[in-house]
Design an enzyme around this catalytic site. Structure first.
Site, PDB file in Angstrom:
ATOM      1  N   GLN A 172       0.812  -1.201   0.000  1.00  0.00           N
ATOM      2  CA  GLN A 172       0.000   0.000   0.000  1.00  0.00           C
ATOM      3  C   GLN A 172       0.854   1.263   0.000  1.00  0.00           C
ATOM      4  O   GLN A 172       0.528   2.250  -0.647  1.00  0.00           O
ATOM      5  CB  GLN A 172      -0.920   0.004   1.217  1.00  0.00           C
ATOM      6  CG  GLN A 172      -1.793   1.241   1.345  1.00  0.00           C
ATOM      7  CD  GLN A 172      -2.761   1.408   0.188  1.00  0.00           C
ATOM      8  OE1 GLN A 172      -3.108   0.437  -0.477  1.00  0.00           O
ATOM      9  NE2 GLN A 172      -3.199   2.635  -0.060  1.00  0.00           N
ATOM     10  N   GLU A 173       1.959   1.249   0.726  1.00  0.00           N
ATOM     11  CA  GLU A 173       2.799   2.432   0.862  1.00  0.00           C
ATOM     12  C   GLU A 173       3.448   2.848  -0.451  1.00  0.00           C
ATOM     13  O   GLU A 173       3.395   4.009  -0.842  1.00  0.00           O
ATOM     14  CB  GLU A 173       3.903   2.185   1.901  1.00  0.00           C
ATOM     15  CG  GLU A 173       3.461   2.331   3.338  1.00  0.00           C
ATOM     16  CD  GLU A 173       3.258   3.786   3.750  1.00  0.00           C
ATOM     17  OE1 GLU A 173       3.542   4.691   2.945  1.00  0.00           O
ATOM     18  OE2 GLU A 173       2.801   4.014   4.879  1.00  0.00           O
ATOM     19  N   SER A 174       4.086   1.912  -1.119  1.00  0.00           N
ATOM     20  CA  SER A 174       4.949   2.286  -2.247  1.00  0.00           C
ATOM     21  C   SER A 174       4.733   1.457  -3.494  1.00  0.00           C
ATOM     22  O   SER A 174       5.345   1.760  -4.529  1.00  0.00           O
ATOM     23  CB  SER A 174       6.419   2.146  -1.830  1.00  0.00           C
ATOM     24  OG  SER A 174       6.725   0.777  -1.549  1.00  0.00           O
TER      25      SER A 174
END
Length: 646
Positions: free
Chosen positions: A498-500
């Protein structure tokens, strides 16, 4: 060779480049790549002289259609229709042709050239530009067509209006297709989204000075001090000021509203309670539920409808949940989130026909997102990984690798021009078969462009490769760290996804970097705590980023009492906000309801995606069914002392 070295002895005079640049012929040279980047920048600035000079010297470059495009874009207002049509003919069917048509439609709309606009608009394939859509309705309005209902569905996001949608609003009012009620809706939306320009335009059309409307949005205390006014429109501007003030000081807004309550009509009073309820909702204040009850009869925006539903969920008021969702427009009601919660509400009503609720769950249960997984569990099934289809063959991979659009995308990714790379990749893969999608995802894997691998593989519906959808790169680094810390590796990978999306050099607007998007200040503090020497430049170093991110995640998990949803929220929005949201709980709450009622949109989406990702990763890693509901658990309030986490 760098461009400055190549230009030894040459000078840049104004926007003209002297002939030393003429040596930039090789399509694969670093100097040519640098010149191409300069061409793109010149086009964005509208520097037509420099763009023309650079384009003339890049005739053999690997991306000729883009050289052609930037040459024209740099002088878009002066480009003739024949030039644009010639470009569109040369590059027919490509992503950049559709981009050019998008640019041209905006220019045609700006100058109100409806003849050319109407010819080109049906050919605009993506049709994903709000302002182009507004110009299209303006063109139809100019032909005296009735477009008011379509405009009402379109005009819901004032921050994106620009010239086109503000112009459409005015044209509808002048044509008598927008009533005062329609304009008041636009005024309220502008206030809700802090959009000063649309607020000014709506107020002017209602007969209120634009200065007064701007003050209501930007300086609500000043607007409230001026008083409520006498007309209906002035009352609505005053309520916009109440709405804006409530976002910063709910008590002050409440005092000002109640002071003038007798001067407002019953509907205006309901609208006032709705704006106060909305502000109280996003602060998770206990008064929100009462304010929503007092707002009965108010026309609610889409955002207000959703927050009224979330507050009802937190109170387990299933009747209000049902009534509010059923009152939503169809486009909103069909979203998986509200399909799921409406089914849950109907499930509590003995009068609901037995076949209705399972049918609603089945309509979204084949989707791998948060609400698809929850619906699957409501049907009595756990989350599993579907068996993979036949492996992509060498012939399929070769055919995809030879695709010109994907080759252009790979070139752009190599130049770190992600926007252009995404445009080419997404344009081409939208028309692929499932086998081609899997092969394209494999091509992305081979070039270590894992975000495109995930995006492309996620689009298959009958053949699956979950190693593409849920990759676990750098396992040899992450596994020892998670094992040492006792972290759930599936959750960590779910968070990284989800982050990157596994883009190593990803950097947020706030300065977070690397796979785990660690903020520099946080990285420095965590490094100090674990005894690691750290400098900011190491933030995107793979091992350092994973080590710092995992340790920080472990710290927030401990501060969240071991709750993954709470820790995920803290990782995204900060431990302080997580603690505030937790303290607002009046009683233990179902994890799914907590996640849905997180005040920040970004964090709300983030937590739901991380938890769904983690459930899929666990099913993949452990090769056994998983429960998202069990992973979400129950969220309880906390009286724990404040943490010193950054």
């Amino acid at each position: 060779m760098s461009l400055p070295k190549l230009l030894t002895g040459a000078v840049l005079a104004g926007s003209c480049i002297l002939p030393a640049l003429a040596q930039l012929a090789p399509a694969d040279s670093a100097a040519a790549d640098e010149a191409f980047a300069e061409l793109r920048d010149a086009a964005r600035r509208g520097d037509s002289v420099k763009a023309e000079t650079l384009a003339a010297r890049l005739q053999q470059y690997a991306l000729p259609s883009y050289v052609d495009y930037y040459r024209l874009k740099a002088r878009m207002p002066a480009v003739t229709p024949d030039e644009v049509r010639a470009f569109l003919a040369r590059h027919q069917g490509t992503a950049i042709a559709d981009r050019m048509r998008n640019d041209w439609l905006l220019e045609l709309g700006r100058v109100r050239d409806w003849v050319n606009f109407d010819q080109q608009y049906p050919l605009f394939v993506l049709d994903d530009d709000l302002q182009v859509k507004c110009y299209a309705l303006m063109s139809r309005l100019a032909r005296q067509e009735t477009v008011a209902e379509e405009a009402r569905l379109l005009l819901t996001n004032p921050p994106g209006y620009g010239d086109a949608c503000n112009g459409l609003m005015a044209a509808l009012a002048q044509a008598g297709q927008f009533s005062a009620d329609d304009l008041l809706v636009q005024l309220r939306l502008a206030g809700e989204t802090a959009s000063t320009g649309p607020a000014r335009r709506a107020a002017e059309l209602l007969g209120v000075t634009d200065t007064r409307a701007a003050q209501a949005v930007d300086f609500p205390a000043l607007a409230m001090a001026r008083g409520i006014g006498t007309t209906r429109a002035e009352h609505e501007v005053y309520l916009v000021a109440i709405s804006r003030m409530a976002r910063s000081s709910l008590p002050l807004a409440l005092v000002a509203f109640e002071k003038n309550l007798p001067l407002l009509s019953p509907q205006e009073q309901a609208i006032g309670w709705a704006v106060l309820a909305h502000a109280a909702s996003i602060k998770l204040e206990p008064e929100a539920y009462l304010y929503w009850q007092r707002s009965a009869g108010a026309p609610l925006s889409h955002e207000q409808m959703q927050w009224k539903t979330r507050i009802a969920l937190r109170k387990l008021d299933w009747k209000t949940v049902r009534d509010t969702i059923e009152a939503m427009p169809a486009s909103l009601r069909r979203q998986p989130v509200w399909v799921y919660w409406l089914a849950r509400a109907l499930q509590t009503d003995p009068a609901t026909a037995p076949e209705v609720v399972p049918a609603m769950y089945r309509s979204i249960a084949d989707q791998t997102h948060f609400y698809g997984q929850l619906a699957l569990e409501e049907l009595g099934q756990l989350i599993t990984i579907p068996p993979p289809g036949p492996a992509v063959t060498a012939a399929e991979q070769a055919a995809i690798a030879a695709n010109p659009a994907l080759q252009r995308a790979l070139k752009f990714f190599s130049l770190r021009m992600r926007l252009e790379g995404l445009r080419e990749w997404n344009w081409e893969t939208r028309k692929f078969s499932e086998r081609e999608l899997l092969a394209a995802a494999e091509l992305a894997r081979r070039h270590d462009i894992l975000d495109r691998m995930v995006y492309t593989s996620e689009r298959t519906r009958t053949q699956f490769d979950y190693t593409q959808r849920f990759p676990s790169p750098h396992n040899e680094i992450l596994t020892p760290t998670t094992e040492e810390l006792g972290l759930d590796k599936a959750w960590v990978y779910g968070l990284i996804r989800q982050e990157s999306r596994f883009i190593m050099d990803a950097r947020s607007s706030a300065g977070a970097g690397g796979l785990m998007q660690v903020m520099p200040g946080t990285a420095r503090d965590v490094a100090r705590r674990i005894g690691l020497d750290f400098v900011k430049e190491k933030l995107t170093d793979l091992r350092t980023n994973l080590l710092l991110g995992s340790n920080y995640l472990n710290m927030v998990l401990q501060s969240a009492g071991g709750s993954q949803p709470l820790a995920s929220a803290a990782y995204n929005a900060g431990p302080g906000r997580m603690r505030t949201w937790r303290r607002k709980l009046e009683q233990p709450m179902e994890g799914a309801i907590f996640a849905e009622s997180i005040p920040f949109l970004e964090t709300r989406v983030y937590v739901k995606n991380v938890m769904a990702n983690a459930t899929n990763y666990a099913a993949l890693f452990e090769n056994k069914p998983q429960s998202l509901k069990a992973r979400l658990g129950t969220i309880s309030s906390s009286t724990a002392p404040p943490s010193d986490l950054p």
